[in-house]
Enzyme design. Structure first.
Site, PDB file in Angstrom:
ATOM      1  N   LYS A 113       8.716 -10.455  -2.238  1.00 34.57           N
ATOM      2  CA  LYS A 113       7.278 -10.138  -2.218  1.00 34.57           C
ATOM      3  C   LYS A 113       6.451 -11.186  -2.958  1.00 34.57           C
ATOM      4  O   LYS A 113       6.706 -11.470  -4.131  1.00 34.57           O
ATOM      5  CB  LYS A 113       7.072  -8.751  -2.841  1.00 34.57           C
ATOM      6  CG  LYS A 113       5.663  -8.191  -2.784  1.00 34.57           C
ATOM      7  CD  LYS A 113       5.670  -6.756  -3.314  1.00 34.57           C
ATOM      8  CE  LYS A 113       4.335  -6.066  -3.234  1.00 34.57           C
ATOM      9  NZ  LYS A 113       4.428  -4.657  -3.723  1.00 34.57           N
ATOM     10  N   GLU A 137       9.648  -0.032   1.241  1.00 30.52           N
ATOM     11  CA  GLU A 137       9.767  -0.887   0.052  1.00 30.52           C
ATOM     12  C   GLU A 137      10.536  -0.123  -1.035  1.00 30.52           C
ATOM     13  O   GLU A 137      10.347   1.089  -1.167  1.00 30.52           O
ATOM     14  CB  GLU A 137       8.342  -1.187  -0.450  1.00 30.52           C
ATOM     15  CG  GLU A 137       8.251  -1.885  -1.794  1.00 30.52           C
ATOM     16  CD  GLU A 137       6.821  -1.884  -2.385  1.00 30.52           C
ATOM     17  OE1 GLU A 137       6.072  -0.890  -2.192  1.00 30.52           O
ATOM     18  OE2 GLU A 137       6.468  -2.891  -3.031  1.00 30.52           O
ATOM     19  N   ASN A 166       4.677   1.448  -0.779  1.00 34.42           N
ATOM     20  CA  ASN A 166       4.486   2.578  -1.706  1.00 34.42           C
ATOM     21  C   ASN A 166       3.043   2.473  -2.154  1.00 34.42           C
ATOM     22  O   ASN A 166       2.707   1.608  -2.971  1.00 34.42           O
ATOM     23  CB  ASN A 166       5.369   2.427  -2.957  1.00 34.42           C
ATOM     24  CG  ASN A 166       6.831   2.732  -2.715  1.00 34.42           C
ATOM     25  OD1 ASN A 166       7.298   3.852  -2.918  1.00 34.42           O
ATOM     26  ND2 ASN A 166       7.573   1.726  -2.294  1.00 34.42           N
ATOM     27  N   GLU A 176       3.931  -3.758 -11.458  1.00 33.22           N
ATOM     28  CA  GLU A 176       4.716  -4.728 -10.663  1.00 33.22           C
ATOM     29  C   GLU A 176       4.655  -6.130 -11.248  1.00 33.22           C
ATOM     30  O   GLU A 176       5.621  -6.878 -11.179  1.00 33.22           O
ATOM     31  CB  GLU A 176       4.231  -4.751  -9.203  1.00 33.22           C
ATOM     32  CG  GLU A 176       4.704  -3.546  -8.422  1.00 33.22           C
ATOM     33  CD  GLU A 176       4.586  -3.772  -6.930  1.00 33.22           C
ATOM     34  OE1 GLU A 176       5.219  -4.699  -6.411  1.00 33.22           O
ATOM     35  OE2 GLU A 176       3.838  -3.009  -6.287  1.00 33.22           O
ATOM     36  N   ASN A 234      10.868  -8.273  -5.972  1.00 32.63           N
ATOM     37  CA  ASN A 234      10.712  -7.126  -5.084  1.00 32.63           C
ATOM     38  C   ASN A 234      11.074  -7.658  -3.687  1.00 32.63           C
ATOM     39  O   ASN A 234      10.315  -8.420  -3.094  1.00 32.63           O
ATOM     40  CB  ASN A 234       9.262  -6.632  -5.157  1.00 32.63           C
ATOM     41  CG  ASN A 234       9.054  -5.330  -4.424  1.00 32.63           C
ATOM     42  OD1 ASN A 234       9.849  -4.969  -3.551  1.00 32.63           O
ATOM     43  ND2 ASN A 234       7.975  -4.639  -4.742  1.00 32.63           N
ATOM     44  N   CYS A 280       4.545  -4.297   1.336  1.00 29.17           N
ATOM     45  CA  CYS A 280       3.436  -3.493   0.802  1.00 29.17           C
ATOM     46  C   CYS A 280       2.136  -4.261   0.606  1.00 29.17           C
ATOM     47  O   CYS A 280       1.432  -4.526   1.554  1.00 29.17           O
ATOM     48  CB  CYS A 280       3.852  -2.782  -0.483  1.00 29.17           C
ATOM     49  SG  CYS A 280       2.652  -1.495  -0.899  1.00 29.17           S
TER      50      CYS A 280
HETATM   51  N1  CDT Z   1       3.560  -1.229  -3.798  1.00 26.88           N
HETATM   52  C1  CDT Z   1       2.349  -1.787  -3.609  1.00 26.88           C
HETATM   53  O1  CDT Z   1       2.248  -3.005  -3.426  1.00 26.88           O
HETATM   54  N2  CDT Z   1       1.270  -0.961  -3.658  1.00 26.88           N
HETATM   55  C2  CDT Z   1      -0.101  -1.421  -3.591  1.00 26.88           C
HETATM   56  C3  CDT Z   1      -1.001  -0.486  -4.294  1.00 26.88           C
HETATM   57  C4  CDT Z   1      -0.980  -0.636  -5.727  1.00 26.88           C
HETATM   58  S1  CDT Z   1      -2.274  -1.559  -6.394  1.00 26.88           S
HETATM   59  C5  CDT Z   1      -2.264  -1.165  -8.065  1.00 26.88           C
HETATM   60  C6  CDT Z   1      -0.644  -1.566  -2.187  1.00 26.88           C
HETATM   61  O2  CDT Z   1      -1.302  -2.568  -1.929  1.00 26.88           O
HETATM   62  O3  CDT Z   1      -0.462  -0.678  -1.362  1.00 26.88           O
END
Ligand code: CDT
Length: 303
Positions: A126, A46, A196, A145, A109, A171
């Site tokens: 996303k 991502e 991430n 985000e 995203n 993600c």
């Molecule tokens: N990038 C991403 O979506 N990360 C989320 C964690 C962050 S929640 C504040 C995940 O679900 O892995």
């Protein structure tokens, strides 16, 4: 057997000062390794062209815009497409997308699927955006985000490519059963995703200590329950002080992990993904047409 030789190209940290050109060079190096190891498809993380910028409050609009792509490929990302075409390998990659739609500046995203001829065959934005739209007091790293992206407006599509039915998510989407099921209902055979995931994402130590477990649990359940391959690729390691989970995986429709990264840096893993393994599950325990009971699921689509 219908086999896609697949690679997941995990990335170590991208610092805020690293240029797109340098990052693309890293991606190309892994693409070459994937090809040398027999892969025809490589899945990148991502937001693979920049550092994970939602960890900061960025109030200067020009500075914020600098993390987004306004065209794909653009001048700095084109070498990745050219290399793919030269090698005859396809790829999936995530990036921050800035577009003008309906007279408005919009931010998504996004991930795309590119075929071995270097053509974009699918695009996903996303849907599940985690975090907040305003900085939270007490967090060492923000997760903004909801401030920097709008929820994706393209749904969960699937694309006929690579001799199969291909799907994408990004993600946080991987934690939601609906993500996989909507694609499963369209016959998806391989879901590609990048992530991430900071270890401190919930700020509750008891939950955060299970970050690696929940990462795999989500993808393994999604794979098994929908009879699909899942390829999950991390950007990981300590990026600008934020420690992010690695353990990129290729998961079989059985739910088993068949390849996993063992470092927290740039690392290519590969697997021979036979799409017909999924068929076995779709024709038995998860024969949707015979066994699903949609009338009992109505609540799921209520607001
Ligand atoms: N990038 C991403 O979506 N990360 C989320 C964690 C962050 S929640 C504040 C995940 O679900 O892995």
């Amino acid at each position: 057997a219908r086999v896609i030789n697949t690679a997941s190209a995990q990335m170590g940290p991208i610092s805020r000062s690293e240029t797109r050109r340098d990052t693309v060079r890293r991606l190309i190096e892994m693409m070459r390794e994937a090809k040398a190891r027999g892969a025809e498809l490589v899945v990148f993380p991502e937001l693979a062209f920049t550092t994970f910028f939602p960890r900061w409050l960025i109030e200067d609009e020009a500075e914020l815009d600098s993390f987004y792509e306004t065209e794909m490929p653009g001048p700095e990302t084109a070498p990745l497409f050219e290399e793919a075409k030269k090698l005859g390998i396809g790829f999936n990659v995530g990036y921050a997308e800035l577009v003008h739609e309906q007279g408005k500046k919009r931010r998504y995203n996004t991930a795309i699927l590119v075929d071995p001829g270097g053509e974009i065959v699918g695009k996903y934005r996303k849907v599940h955006l985690p975090g907040h739209d305003a900085p939270q007091p007490g967090r060492t790293h923000q997760h903004l985000e909801k401030r920097y992206f709008e929820p994706g407006n393209l749904g969960f599509g699937v694309w006929r490519a690579y001799g199969g039915v291909m799907g994408m998510c990004i993600c946080n989407d991987r934690r939601w059963p609906e993500t996989y099921r909507v694609m499963g209902l369209q016959g998806v055979e391989m879901v590609m995703l990048g992530y991430n995931t900071p270890y401190d994402h919930t700020q509750h130590p008891d939950i955060d200590s299970l970050t690696q477990f929940h990462n795999h649990l989500s993808m393994q359940a999604g794979a098994y329950q929908n009879a699909t391959w899942v390829v999950g690729t991390a950007k990981c390691g300590v990026e600008e002080g934020s420690n992010m989970v690695g353990q990129s995986v290729i998961v079989s429709p059985s739910g088993e992990i068949v390849a996993m990264a063992s470092t927290i840096g740039d690392e290519v893993i590969t697997a021979r993904c036979d799409l017909d393994i999924g068929k076995r599950y779709r024709e038995t325990i998860f024969d949707f047409a015979r066994h699903r009971e949609p009338d009992a699921y109505r609540l799921i689509v209520e607001r």
